[in-house]
Design an enzyme around this catalytic site. Structure first.
Site, PDB file in Angstrom:
ATOM      1  N   THR A   1      -2.613  16.143 -23.798  1.00  0.00           N
ATOM      2  CA  THR A   1      -3.370  16.209 -22.552  1.00  0.00           C
ATOM      3  C   THR A   1      -4.736  15.558 -22.700  1.00  0.00           C
ATOM      4  O   THR A   1      -5.296  15.506 -23.804  1.00  0.00           O
ATOM      5  CB  THR A   1      -3.553  17.680 -22.128  1.00  0.00           C
ATOM      6  OG1 THR A   1      -4.464  17.772 -21.031  1.00  0.00           O
ATOM      7  CG2 THR A   1      -4.128  18.511 -23.270  1.00  0.00           C
ATOM      8  N   ASP A   2      -5.285  15.098 -21.580  1.00  0.00           N
ATOM      9  CA  ASP A   2      -6.651  14.569 -21.609  1.00  0.00           C
ATOM     10  C   ASP A   2      -7.694  15.668 -21.774  1.00  0.00           C
ATOM     11  O   ASP A   2      -8.868  15.390 -22.065  1.00  0.00           O
ATOM     12  CB  ASP A   2      -6.941  13.736 -20.362  1.00  0.00           C
ATOM     13  CG  ASP A   2      -6.836  14.513 -19.053  1.00  0.00           C
ATOM     14  OD1 ASP A   2      -6.465  15.700 -19.072  1.00  0.00           O
ATOM     15  OD2 ASP A   2      -7.107  13.918 -17.989  1.00  0.00           O
ATOM     16  N   GLU A   3      -7.291  16.924 -21.637  1.00  0.00           N
ATOM     17  CA  GLU A   3      -8.257  18.015 -21.751  1.00  0.00           C
ATOM     18  C   GLU A   3      -8.823  18.148 -23.161  1.00  0.00           C
ATOM     19  O   GLU A   3      -9.865  18.784 -23.353  1.00  0.00           O
ATOM     20  CB  GLU A   3      -7.624  19.331 -21.294  1.00  0.00           C
ATOM     21  CG  GLU A   3      -7.248  19.310 -19.822  1.00  0.00           C
ATOM     22  CD  GLU A   3      -6.908  20.683 -19.270  1.00  0.00           C
ATOM     23  OE1 GLU A   3      -7.562  21.666 -19.678  1.00  0.00           O
ATOM     24  OE2 GLU A   3      -6.009  20.770 -18.429  1.00  0.00           O
TER      25      GLU A   3
ATOM     26  N   TYR B   1      -6.668  26.639 -24.418  1.00  0.00           N
ATOM     27  CA  TYR B   1      -5.546  25.713 -24.247  1.00  0.00           C
ATOM     28  C   TYR B   1      -5.861  24.344 -24.831  1.00  0.00           C
ATOM     29  O   TYR B   1      -5.116  23.819 -25.670  1.00  0.00           O
ATOM     30  CB  TYR B   1      -5.187  25.582 -22.766  1.00  0.00           C
ATOM     31  CG  TYR B   1      -4.359  24.348 -22.467  1.00  0.00           C
ATOM     32  CD1 TYR B   1      -3.125  24.167 -23.075  1.00  0.00           C
ATOM     33  CD2 TYR B   1      -4.819  23.358 -21.600  1.00  0.00           C
ATOM     34  CE1 TYR B   1      -2.359  23.017 -22.826  1.00  0.00           C
ATOM     35  CE2 TYR B   1      -4.068  22.219 -21.347  1.00  0.00           C
ATOM     36  CZ  TYR B   1      -2.841  22.059 -21.960  1.00  0.00           C
ATOM     37  OH  TYR B   1      -2.106  20.932 -21.723  1.00  0.00           O
TER      38      TYR B   1
ATOM     39  N   LYS C   1      -4.239  22.290 -28.133  1.00  0.00           N
ATOM     40  CA  LYS C   1      -3.609  20.975 -28.052  1.00  0.00           C
ATOM     41  C   LYS C   1      -4.344  19.969 -28.946  1.00  0.00           C
ATOM     42  O   LYS C   1      -3.716  19.103 -29.563  1.00  0.00           O
ATOM     43  CB  LYS C   1      -3.584  20.483 -26.612  1.00  0.00           C
ATOM     44  CG  LYS C   1      -2.623  21.247 -25.701  1.00  0.00           C
ATOM     45  CD  LYS C   1      -1.166  21.126 -26.162  1.00  0.00           C
ATOM     46  CE  LYS C   1      -0.620  19.728 -25.941  1.00  0.00           C
ATOM     47  NZ  LYS C   1       0.845  19.654 -26.280  1.00  0.00           N
TER      48      LYS C   1
ATOM     49  N   PRO D   1      -7.379  29.174  -2.596  1.00  0.00           N
ATOM     50  CA  PRO D   1      -8.538  29.375  -3.473  1.00  0.00           C
ATOM     51  C   PRO D   1      -8.913  28.113  -4.233  1.00  0.00           C
ATOM     52  O   PRO D   1      -8.056  27.428  -4.800  1.00  0.00           O
ATOM     53  CB  PRO D   1      -8.053  30.468  -4.434  1.00  0.00           C
ATOM     54  CG  PRO D   1      -6.569  30.240  -4.512  1.00  0.00           C
ATOM     55  CD  PRO D   1      -6.138  29.741  -3.158  1.00  0.00           C
TER      56      PRO D   1
END
Length: 350
Positions: A130-132, A157, A161, A212
């Site tokens: 992931t780019d996170e 998370y 990763k 939300p």
């Protein structure tokens, strides 16, 4: 080719499975069938002679060794992971166990199999991330994540990763395991499990519930249609340079508020509210801890080296996605009772 896809009953994994079978590849879907997995995601190919399913957990090394010995894959696409940021904040242990220890088990099982087979030159291990892992970007549109961006994860998370990415690179450098890596932006599309932002907004709107949005809705993400991502993953797995990583983006940056407003406008056209408009349901809620301000991917490497670009704009992809959810209530309705999903429909953010 024979592909072993971990997490193939999940959102992105199932898109890879469906596309690979459609292209004539043999596919083994290895999945533990945890709460977010759904064999209905691969129902379109379940009867194909090219498709096989094995229930196994990547935390179970013996099961992985047996799967490699039985199926003898040419390529591994490792997608199995815990992937929801909110859940990682509430309970990080599962993310450490699955994303780090599970990836270690996959690497060791793959290395054992590859070495026993005489280190075949065509074997590849594609780790999907992931780019996170890169952390947060400023608002400046000229600044994007590249493959050389330093890792700076901000949630349990993304930290898990990042750790798994480092393990994969270490197994390439230390043992010569033939690996490729990819880091993607936010995915969306059909079969998206109803705890992520886009399905939450669609299903809450249909139920006349609040929509939300964390903070003031200014957080920016690059949105990648899942079927485009599946196409890119198969390309990286087969053509990517060994030891190389590829950033896969949708070239579709939007704020969370813009994204939700677009979904509301699509719903207004396809299924208008009896009173008011869907945008009236938008509600801003307290921001989550460590919420990254912006993600954006520079896709130059995959474009120049492999000739890949996304084919779907976010407006086109959202239209397809909303239509799919309207037409497939029989798929999503049973999922609302799974492991707190109903409660999580009250909070959403990518």
């Amino acid at each position: 080719m024979k592909l072993l896809v971990t997490g193939g009953a999940g959102f992105i994994g199932s898109a890879v499975v469906r596309l690979a079978v459609a292209r004539g590849h043999q596919v083994v879907n290895l999945d533990a069938l945890t709460y977010a997995a759904n064999l209905a995601n691969v129902a379109p190919v379940a009867d194909s002679p090219l498709y096989a399913f094995q229930q196994a957990d990547i935390r179970d090394r013996a099961a992985l060794d047996a799967a490699f010995a039985t199926h003898q894959p040419d390529i591994v696409l490792h997608l199995a992971a815990e992937s929801h940021v909110d859940r990682s904040i509430d309970g990080p242990a599962d993310f450490i166990d699955t994303n780090i220890t599970g990836t270690f088990n996959m690497l060791e099982a793959a290395r054992k199999y590859w070495q026993a087979a005489g280190r075949p030159g065509g074997f590849r291990f594609h780790h999907v991330s992931t780019d996170e892992v890169f952390g947060s970007l400023p608002a400046d549109p000229a600044v994007q994540f590249t493959e050389a961006t330093a890792y700076d994860p901000c949630s349990p998370y993304s930290a898990s990763k990042a750790a798994s990415d480092h393990l994969v690179r270490a197994w390439f450098e230390t043992y010569g395991l033939p690996v490729v890596l990819s880091n993607c932006s936010n995915n969306y599309g059909p079969y998206h499990f109803p705890e992520k932002l886009i399905p939450v907004v669609i299903l809450n709107a249909l139920a006349e519930r609040a929509l939300p949005i964390y903070g003031d809705g200014s957080n920016i993400r690059d949105w990648l249609y899942v079927e485009d991502h599946a196409d890119a993953l198969l390309l990286v797995a087969t053509k990517g340079a060994l030891g190389r990583s590829y950033n896969i983006g949708g070239e579709n940056e939007r704020t969370n508020l813009q994204l939700v407003q677009t979904i509301c406008a699509i719903l207004e056209r396809l299924r208008p509210r009896d009173t008011g408009v869907y945008a009236d349901l938008i509600t801003f809620v307290a921001d989550r801890p460590g919420h990254d301000a912006r993600y954006a991917i520079d896709p130059t490497r995959i474009r120049t080296e492999l000739g890949w670009r996304p084919s779907v704009t976010v407006e086109e992809g959202l239209e397809r996605t909303v239509r799919w959810y309207l037409d497939n209530e029989a798929w999503w309705r049973p999922l609302l009772g799974r492991q707190g999903v109903g409660q999580r429909l009250g909070r959403a953010g990518p």
